[in-house]
Design an enzyme around this catalytic site. Structure first.
Site, PDB file in Angstrom:
ATOM      1  N   ARG A  62      -0.010  18.223  -4.792  1.00  0.00           N
ATOM      2  CA  ARG A  62       0.251  18.871  -6.070  1.00  0.00           C
ATOM      3  C   ARG A  62      -1.017  19.321  -6.785  1.00  0.00           C
ATOM      4  O   ARG A  62      -0.962  20.134  -7.697  1.00  0.00           O
ATOM      5  CB  ARG A  62       1.072  17.939  -6.961  1.00  0.00           C
ATOM      6  CG  ARG A  62       2.517  17.805  -6.508  1.00  0.00           C
ATOM      7  CD  ARG A  62       3.329  16.878  -7.395  1.00  0.00           C
ATOM      8  NE  ARG A  62       2.921  15.485  -7.232  1.00  0.00           N
ATOM      9  CZ  ARG A  62       3.561  14.454  -7.776  1.00  0.00           C
ATOM     10  NH1 ARG A  62       4.624  14.665  -8.522  1.00  0.00           N
ATOM     11  NH2 ARG A  62       3.149  13.221  -7.579  1.00  0.00           N
ATOM     12  N   LYS A 165       4.943   4.766   8.357  1.00  0.00           N
ATOM     13  CA  LYS A 165       5.558   3.529   7.884  1.00  0.00           C
ATOM     14  C   LYS A 165       5.285   3.394   6.402  1.00  0.00           C
ATOM     15  O   LYS A 165       4.327   3.979   5.883  1.00  0.00           O
ATOM     16  CB  LYS A 165       5.006   2.334   8.677  1.00  0.00           C
ATOM     17  CG  LYS A 165       3.488   2.088   8.522  1.00  0.00           C
ATOM     18  CD  LYS A 165       3.148   1.250   7.316  1.00  0.00           C
ATOM     19  CE  LYS A 165       1.680   1.075   7.107  1.00  0.00           C
ATOM     20  NZ  LYS A 165       1.335   0.371   5.868  1.00  0.00           N
ATOM     21  N   ASP A 194       3.720   4.390  13.684  1.00  0.00           N
ATOM     22  CA  ASP A 194       2.886   3.344  13.106  1.00  0.00           C
ATOM     23  C   ASP A 194       1.471   3.648  13.587  1.00  0.00           C
ATOM     24  O   ASP A 194       1.179   3.517  14.777  1.00  0.00           O
ATOM     25  CB  ASP A 194       3.343   1.966  13.599  1.00  0.00           C
ATOM     26  CG  ASP A 194       2.535   0.828  12.984  1.00  0.00           C
ATOM     27  OD1 ASP A 194       1.442   1.101  12.455  1.00  0.00           O
ATOM     28  OD2 ASP A 194       2.985  -0.318  13.043  1.00  0.00           O
ATOM     29  N   HIS A 195       0.594   4.059  12.661  1.00  0.00           N
ATOM     30  CA  HIS A 195      -0.736   4.507  13.089  1.00  0.00           C
ATOM     31  C   HIS A 195      -1.558   3.388  13.736  1.00  0.00           C
ATOM     32  O   HIS A 195      -2.540   3.658  14.421  1.00  0.00           O
ATOM     33  CB  HIS A 195      -1.499   5.121  11.910  1.00  0.00           C
ATOM     34  CG  HIS A 195      -1.648   4.204  10.727  1.00  0.00           C
ATOM     35  ND1 HIS A 195      -0.915   4.345   9.571  1.00  0.00           N
ATOM     36  CD2 HIS A 195      -2.448   3.145  10.526  1.00  0.00           C
ATOM     37  CE1 HIS A 195      -1.265   3.417   8.697  1.00  0.00           C
ATOM     38  NE2 HIS A 195      -2.186   2.669   9.252  1.00  0.00           N
ATOM     39  N   LYS A 199      -4.803   2.623  17.717  1.00  0.00           N
ATOM     40  CA  LYS A 199      -6.073   1.924  17.925  1.00  0.00           C
ATOM     41  C   LYS A 199      -6.290   1.615  19.406  1.00  0.00           C
ATOM     42  O   LYS A 199      -5.391   1.136  20.084  1.00  0.00           O
ATOM     43  CB  LYS A 199      -6.107   0.621  17.121  1.00  0.00           C
ATOM     44  CG  LYS A 199      -6.159   0.816  15.610  1.00  0.00           C
ATOM     45  CD  LYS A 199      -6.263  -0.522  14.915  1.00  0.00           C
ATOM     46  CE  LYS A 199      -6.313  -0.348  13.406  1.00  0.00           C
ATOM     47  NZ  LYS A 199      -7.555   0.326  12.978  1.00  0.00           N
ATOM     48  N   GLU A 233      -8.110  -8.376   5.192  1.00  0.00           N
ATOM     49  CA  GLU A 233      -8.920  -7.333   4.573  1.00  0.00           C
ATOM     50  C   GLU A 233      -9.732  -7.929   3.443  1.00  0.00           C
ATOM     51  O   GLU A 233      -9.266  -8.821   2.731  1.00  0.00           O
ATOM     52  CB  GLU A 233      -8.033  -6.214   4.017  1.00  0.00           C
ATOM     53  CG  GLU A 233      -7.147  -5.530   5.041  1.00  0.00           C
ATOM     54  CD  GLU A 233      -6.219  -4.522   4.396  1.00  0.00           C
ATOM     55  OE1 GLU A 233      -6.613  -3.345   4.287  1.00  0.00           O
ATOM     56  OE2 GLU A 233      -5.119  -4.920   3.969  1.00  0.00           O
ATOM     57  N   ASP A 252       4.031  -3.840   3.820  1.00  0.00           N
ATOM     58  CA  ASP A 252       2.879  -3.002   4.131  1.00  0.00           C
ATOM     59  C   ASP A 252       2.280  -3.334   5.488  1.00  0.00           C
ATOM     60  O   ASP A 252       1.796  -2.440   6.187  1.00  0.00           O
ATOM     61  CB  ASP A 252       1.814  -3.171   3.042  1.00  0.00           C
ATOM     62  CG  ASP A 252       0.626  -2.238   3.234  1.00  0.00           C
ATOM     63  OD1 ASP A 252       0.849  -1.031   3.453  1.00  0.00           O
ATOM     64  OD2 ASP A 252      -0.518  -2.712   3.179  1.00  0.00           O
ATOM     65  N   HIS A 257       2.641  -3.250  11.403  1.00  0.00           N
ATOM     66  CA  HIS A 257       1.436  -3.494  12.195  1.00  0.00           C
ATOM     67  C   HIS A 257       1.480  -4.829  12.947  1.00  0.00           C
ATOM     68  O   HIS A 257       1.253  -4.889  14.162  1.00  0.00           O
ATOM     69  CB  HIS A 257       0.199  -3.469  11.291  1.00  0.00           C
ATOM     70  CG  HIS A 257      -0.017  -2.172  10.588  1.00  0.00           C
ATOM     71  ND1 HIS A 257       0.520  -0.984  11.025  1.00  0.00           N
ATOM     72  CD2 HIS A 257      -0.727  -1.861   9.471  1.00  0.00           C
ATOM     73  CE1 HIS A 257       0.149  -0.003  10.223  1.00  0.00           C
ATOM     74  NE2 HIS A 257      -0.596  -0.510   9.259  1.00  0.00           N
ATOM     75  N   LYS A 357      -5.010  -9.411   1.524  1.00  0.00           N
ATOM     76  CA  LYS A 357      -6.085  -8.631   0.927  1.00  0.00           C
ATOM     77  C   LYS A 357      -7.053  -9.554   0.203  1.00  0.00           C
ATOM     78  O   LYS A 357      -6.719 -10.694  -0.122  1.00  0.00           O
ATOM     79  CB  LYS A 357      -5.512  -7.598  -0.054  1.00  0.00           C
ATOM     80  CG  LYS A 357      -4.791  -6.436   0.630  1.00  0.00           C
ATOM     81  CD  LYS A 357      -4.431  -5.359  -0.356  1.00  0.00           C
ATOM     82  CE  LYS A 357      -3.857  -4.149   0.355  1.00  0.00           C
ATOM     83  NZ  LYS A 357      -4.838  -3.491   1.240  1.00  0.00           N
TER      84      LYS A 357
END
Length: 429
Positions: A62, A165, A194-195, A199, A233, A252, A257, A357
């Protein structure tokens, strides 16, 4: 009689997969995923000559950016990579375009269609288009409807849509979203991805297991005592509060994952290396998986949330103090759970999944701990003999470790653990 000679170069060229001209349309191109992951990955593919010469990337969001502004912002995200290969960037940059689009506004979709026709003529992409939904999951359904209504998904052979996802908040909403998407396009046009599966180290789980005879015979409950899958993370929620408040660590990370890594680690060997064969074996794992205590899940599943921390010189805000987060939020930023897989290979072996996280260390890995030797013949240099472990390092320091006992130097017969290490960086650069 004459001998027939085959040109090896021609054989090699025939075996190379020819990639059709393509225009990749990224919705949500102003977001974090595009400049941190998608564009860097596409640039690397370009440097490896894995993209067709007739290739274009059209960013859509946008924000009222121009082509030049979009290219400039992507250039800042790729400063290190561009410095290593500035000539490649100049060529790659020519294929970057931007169009302000709101998927909820019909006029924007009409303008998008005309822009795509211009790019087809300019870059010779032949109307082959992939629409990548890098937007909030709340807009997956309406976005697909808008594309279908604008006629941009009508060609089932040259148009496709990619959905990231999470695919729905729960089973019921996933089914609803699936119905919407299937009403907008044919199944062969839809890619639910799912990226994490892109990997190298995640894909390497299959190769390590099924290309080496030393591992697969002991990859079962007779030799393995536990499996730990971790994705930690050090960063907080950053600027993703709007998404994270509705998702949390469970949606998430765990349901995509970590579940994918669980399935790859526990699946049976597929009959052949084909998408459906692998998917079917992974599905069997998930069908057999269960919480360690389904009647009282709080006894085998922990949810947590990071609070304020750090030091006076470098303070860290807690999750509830992050911009855009509800001060009374109960959204989890840490999840740990214990699972079992009820089948012949894994019966009784606990699987521990955890993610969080703002953890002390950035780490994604799969740790397989083997059973201890039935008799301890030797004294240990530590508190006791260390069980053998195979550690698959997903990130960072991608590679694998195998931990085993050896004789410690000296006159006595004492053992100590050592690591045999494989590093992607050292082996492949």
């Amino acid at each position: 009689m004459t001998a027939s000679l085959t040109n090896p170069l021609r054989v090699g060229l025939r075996q190379e997969r020819v990639i059709s001209p393509q225009c990749l349309v990224i919705f949500g191109a102003s977001g974090d995923l595009t400049h941190r992951k998608l564009i860097p990955a596409l640039f690397e593919l370009f440097r490896q000559r894995r993209l067709p010469s007739e290739f274009a990337i059209l960013g859509c969001a946008r924000r009222p950016w121009s082509d030049a502004e979009f290219r400039s912002k992507m250039e800042k995200s790729l400063a290190v990579e561009i410095a290593a290969d500035p000539e490649a960037w100049k060529t790659f940059c020519d294929g970057l375009f931007y169009e302000p689009v709101d998927l909820q506004i019909d006029e924007d979709l009409v303008r998008l269609g005309k822009r795509l026709e211009q790019i087809d003529r300019l870059r010779a992409t032949r109307s082959n288009r992939t629409f990548y939904m890098s937007v909030s999951p709340n807009f997956y359904g309406s976005g697909c409807r808008a594309l279908a209504a604008a006629g941009l998904l009508a060609d089932s052979k040259r148009s496709r849509v990619v959905i990231e996802k999470p695919f729905g908040r729960d089973f019921a909403s996933a089914q609803d979203l699936n119905r919407i998407v299937n009403n907008c396009a044919k199944e062969n046009q839809i890619f639910r991805i799912d990226h994490y599966l892109g990997k190298e180290t995640v894909q390497n789980i299959l190769v390590l297991r099924f290309a080496n005879t030393i591992f697969e015979p002991i990859w079962n409950r007779n030799y393995i005592s536990s499996v730990q899958i971790t994705a930690a993370e050090t960063v907080g929620v950053e600027e993703r509060a709007g998404y994270y408040e509705s998702a949390g660590a469970l949606r998430d990370m765990v349901q995509n994952h970590l579940t994918q890594m669980l399935a790859l680690t526990a699946m049976e060997p597929p009959g052949r290396y084909e998408p459906e064969s692998i998917r079917n074996e992974k599905a069997k794992v998930l069908q057999a998986a269960r919480l360690a205590n389904e009647a009282e899940p709080w006894k085998c599943c922990v949810r947590g949330q990071y609070g304020p921390g750090g030091s006076s010189a470098d303070p860290l805000t807690g999750y509830r103090q992050e911009p855009g987060v509800d001060p009374n939020s109960t959204t989890e930023t840490y999840v740990s759970m214990k699972l079992f897989i009820d089948n012949w290979r894994w019966q009784g072996v606990p699987f521990y999944l955890r993610t969080g996280k703002r953890m002390p260390k950035r780490l994604s890995e799969v740790v397989l701990t083997f059973r201890e030797a039935p008799v301890h013949l030797f004294d240990s240099a530590g508190a006791g003999p260390t069980a053998n472990q195979l550690i698959l390092r997903i990130q960072p320091n991608e590679g694998a470790d195998f931990r085993f006992e050896v004789k410690a130097p000296g006159s006595g017969m004492r053992s100590r653990p050592v690591d045999m290490d494989f590093s992607y960086d050292e082996s492949f650069g």
